[in-house]
Design an enzyme around this catalytic site. Structure first.
Site, PDB file in Angstrom:
ATOM      1  CE  LYS A 252      -3.917  -1.968   2.571  1.00 31.42           C
ATOM      2  NZ  LYS A 252      -4.942  -1.792   1.543  1.00 31.42           N
ATOM      3  NE  ARG A 326     -10.755  -8.569  -4.221  1.00 31.16           N
ATOM      4  CZ  ARG A 326     -10.734  -7.502  -5.004  1.00 31.16           C
ATOM      5  NH1 ARG A 326     -10.830  -7.640  -6.311  1.00 31.16           N
ATOM      6  NH2 ARG A 326     -10.620  -6.297  -4.502  1.00 31.16           N
TER       7      ARG A 326
END
Length: 471
Positions: A252, A326
């Site tokens: 990130k 996910r």
């Protein structure tokens, strides 16, 4: 503490009023006027805005619910600023306009305004004691019942806030599991934790692919509440529980690192919701499945281009290691369907930055493949006062996550990120009615948007999931 009484015993009182032209207090929305001494009491007036503008359609109803919550929260914060912690609220004007059920919104606003973050070292936080007046007779009985019910719901919201606000080094996956078990220990919930070795035997390869390389191992928490044994419907509530998300090798950016500890807001939300269902002995069946892990960089971490297996038996191409939520939800959803025999699926996660860019910090994204299941959820969030927006789904979106080397790819193209993330999870729901909530924008606010929020975690999703199951 908050309760309905016929007559106040407190030395301070809150009066709510609608907008008017005359007088020092105009009643504009969230306007306040404090009198240190009036008729022997300390009095705080709080405005509700123009009365004629608080009626109408669905959108207006949501705005009104938020306004009532904000007004109650504003009153609590204002009196606390004067070091007044015991007072009454005359809610006759609110109940007359919005009905007895507005007690839920009053309670939520007041109790959440009283919320304070966990601090290190800890400090004693003085809680407010509130009496609600202005409701009489049978309406008072109904209001008391609603109040009693919603206190448990707000406990669930506060739990979710605490978990998300907790520093990452204080909440490893196993720590998170322990906090959840402690929350539900005195309820009728059956709790089970699958640890690292269990996950390996179960071939939870997507969850292991994300979390196994961390020094702090992953786990899977299952909470079973069967409050309606005669009913065949079992709602599966699946919440993302990534307690630390660096993004893995797709690291990130520095500006996003401050929020990596709160990527388990979905897991905290389903824990808080199922706790409230059990606490209130709601006649429903629900199973919460919370995959917990860290997404770190280490020698054994996933790399872009890897292909991994999953609990469902499908192979997954890793296009982006920061699309890890996910992956763990895929295994959890498969488990809920195959082992817990749930009939309906709701998954909730802080999943995509795309939903924040699209809907901001007050609206969650929803994707569903079943109209009736979505309609039930819409009725739920109309009661809770949370805001959600259903996103469209078409066959071309599903094509975006097709893989050339595996059954499915964990990321689509440069557009429609929220939709393709949801559709990835849908592919593991085995055809069950499915509903996906992306709360990446609503789970955390800094600064707060509404008066009933505090800087940091909001507890998003708890009230709406509770109302969905309560139906």
């Amino acid at each position: 503490m908050i309760q309905i009484v016929s007559e106040s015993t407190k030395g301070a009182v809150v009066e709510f009023g609608f907008e008017k032209e005359e007088g020092k207090f105009k009643g504009k929305a969230l306007e306040t006027l404090f009198y240190p001494e009036k008729d022997g009491k300390e009095v705080l007036y709080v405005g509700l805005g123009k009365k004629e503008e608080t009626a109408g359609g669905q959108t207006d109803e949501n705005i009104c619910k938020v306004l009532v919550k904000e007004a109650a929260a504003k009153a609590v914060k204002e009196l606390r600023s004067h070091e007044i912690y015991e007072f009454s609220m005359n809610i006759s004007a609110v109940a007359e306009k919005f009905g007895t059920e507005s007690v839920r919104d009053i309670a939520e606003g007041a109790l959440l305004a009283d919320y304070e973050q966990i601090q290190y070292p800890g400090k004693d936080c003085r809680k407010t004691e509130i009496e609600l007046t202005g409701i009489e007779g049978s309406e008072a009985e109904a209001a008391s019942a609603l109040l009693s019910e919603y206190e448990a719901v707000i406990e669930g919201v506060r739990f979710a806030r605490d978990m998300v606000n907790m520093p990452g080094n204080k909440l490893r996956p196993e720590d998170f599991a322990g906090e959840v078990l402690n929350l539900v220990k005195d309820t009728e919930i059956e709790a089970q934790v699958f640890h690292l070795e269990d996950l390996k035997k179960m071939k939870m390869d997507a969850l292991l692919g994300v979390g196994e390389s961390s020094e702090f191992p992953p786990c899977l928490v299952v909470l079973r509440y069967m409050g309606d044994p005669e009913c065949e419907e079992v709602k599966g509530l699946v919440g993302k529980g990534v307690t630390c998300d660096t993004g893995g090798y797709c690291l990130k950016p520095a500006a996003s690192m401050g929020g990596i500890r709160g990527d388990m807001a979905g897991g905290a939300a389903v824990a808080g919701a199922i706790y409230a269902l059990a606490k209130n002995r709601v006649k429903t069946n629900a199973v919460a499945v919370i995959p917990m892990c860290e997404n770190r960089i280490s020698d054994g971490s996933l790399l872009p281009g890897d292909v991994i297996n999953s609990y469902a038996g499908k192979t997954i191409e890793i296009a982006n290691t920061d699309a890890e939520g996910r992956l763990i939800l895929a295994d959890a959803v498969s488990y809920a369907v195959k082992q817990e025999k749930v009939t309906h699926i709701l998954d909730i996660a802080t999943l995509t930055g795309a939903v924040v860019n699209m809907l901001g910090f007050t609206i969650g994204g929803v994707i569903s493949d079943d109209q009736e299941w979505f309609d039930r959820f819409r009725r739920a969030y109309q009661v809770s006062g949370e805001r959600y927006w259903r996103l469209p789904v078409y066959p071309e979106h599903e094509k975006m996550i097709k893989s050339k080397v595996a059954d499915i790819r964990n990321m689509g193209e440069s557009c429609c990120g929220t939709i393709t993330a949801g559709l990835f999870i849908k592919s593991f729901a085995e055809g069950k009615p499915w509903l996906h909530l992306d709360i990446a924008g609503t789970a955390w606010v800094e600064p707060p948007v509404f008066e009933f929020q505090s800087a940091g975690a909001t507890g998003a999703g708890v009230t709406s999931i509770y109302q969905l199951c309560r139906q």
